[in-house]
Write an enzyme that holds these catalytic residues in place. Structure first.
Site, PDB file in Angstrom:
ATOM      1  N   ASP A 104      28.945  50.752  37.792  1.00 38.07           N
ATOM      2  CA  ASP A 104      29.951  50.950  38.846  1.00 38.07           C
ATOM      3  C   ASP A 104      29.760  49.945  39.980  1.00 38.07           C
ATOM      4  O   ASP A 104      30.739  49.426  40.533  1.00 38.07           O
ATOM      5  CB  ASP A 104      29.868  52.373  39.397  1.00 38.07           C
ATOM      6  CG  ASP A 104      30.393  53.412  38.416  1.00 38.07           C
ATOM      7  OD1 ASP A 104      31.017  53.017  37.415  1.00 38.07           O
ATOM      8  OD2 ASP A 104      30.175  54.611  38.673  1.00 38.07           O
ATOM      9  N   GLU A 130      36.149  47.834  31.995  1.00 38.44           N
ATOM     10  CA  GLU A 130      35.671  46.604  32.612  1.00 38.44           C
ATOM     11  C   GLU A 130      36.736  45.518  32.554  1.00 38.44           C
ATOM     12  O   GLU A 130      36.437  44.331  32.601  1.00 38.44           O
ATOM     13  CB  GLU A 130      34.385  46.119  31.935  1.00 38.44           C
ATOM     14  CG  GLU A 130      34.544  45.601  30.513  1.00 38.44           C
ATOM     15  CD  GLU A 130      34.400  46.684  29.451  1.00 38.44           C
ATOM     16  OE1 GLU A 130      34.042  46.335  28.317  1.00 38.44           O
ATOM     17  OE2 GLU A 130      34.648  47.871  29.758  1.00 38.44           O
TER      18      GLU A 130
END
Length: 244
Positions: A104, A130
């Protein structure tokens, strides 16, 4: 005991306030219960609905709307527009080795870099785990490689500092693969076809070794069979072709 707010105009205030607190909206203007305060809640909820909760970038829903608007604008005006799709290289290894909190942190760091690389008029979105995307209106083909390389190099330049569960500090080098395509000018197309073209180039960048960009050559941006169908399907040319 927390203050209880009634259901107001169909707005469940307790649920709304809880959601806004989780997203970091803790300082709403106006006195609780006032018209200004209620409007600030509605405004914050509207903003939240188009933002990715982790990075603050546009979410996929907002991105798809922006993409559709831009492909229509290019068809009407003929001004060039570039779509870049980005995928972090070997991101799964970061999650597996350092945990999802580290992942994160990397995503948020990349989001900040992307915002630094674009103009206010550009749309930067997180469209998947992502995966990121950038819509760049009025971007001439000659500038495409420069923009893509600037993004790639800027992400590669600064490793992301993360702290592992054991407390050790690591500086993770991050790279990204980028694919790009220009919207067909003066042609009625779709956001999906534009996205598919950029994705082809992204897969090419990955296949060629990652940490690079691949742009669809402008000369290759020909009108597809589907786009020809949209262009001529309901036109007078179709009528002519159908005549005996």
């Amino acid at each position: 005991m927390s203050q209880q707010f009634p259901l107001t105009g169909g707005l469940q205030l307790e649920a709304a306030l809880s959601l806004l607190r989780q997203a970091g909206h803790t300082d709403l203007p106006g006195e609780p219960g006032s018209t200004r305060w209620l409007q600030s809640i509605v405004d914050a909820l509207c903003d939240l609905s188009v933002r990715d909760a982790l990075t603050g970038l546009a979410n996929r829903r907002h991105f798809e709307m922006a993409l559709s608007r831009e492909v229509d604008r290019v068809a009407r005006s003929g001004e060039p527009a570039l779509l870049l799709v980005l995928d972090l290289d070997h991101f799964k290894q970061i999650n597996d080795s350092y945990g999802h909190n580290a992942g994160d942190m990397v995503l948020k760091a990349v989001a900040e870099v992307l915002l630094e690389c674009v103009r206010p008029m550009d749309t930067v979105a997180r469209v998947g785990g992502e995966e990121f995307a950038i819509v760049l209106p009025n971007c001439p083909p000659a500038f495409g490689p420069t923009v893509a390389e600037r993004v790639r190099r800027r992400i590669e330049r600064d490793p992301v500092a993360i702290r592992a569960e054991a407390g050790a500090l690591h500086r993770l080098p991050i790279t990204v693969s980028i694919g790009g395509a220009f919207a067909p000018q003066w042609v009625r197309s779709t956001a999906l076809l534009w996205m598919e073209r950029a994705d082809v180039q992204l897969y090419r960048a990955k296949a060629e070794g990652r940490n690079r960009f691949c742009l669809e050559p402008v000369a290759v941006s020909l009108v597809s069979a589907e786009e020809k169908g949209m262009l001529f399907g309901a036109s007078q040319f179709q009528d002519i072709e159908d005549r005996p």
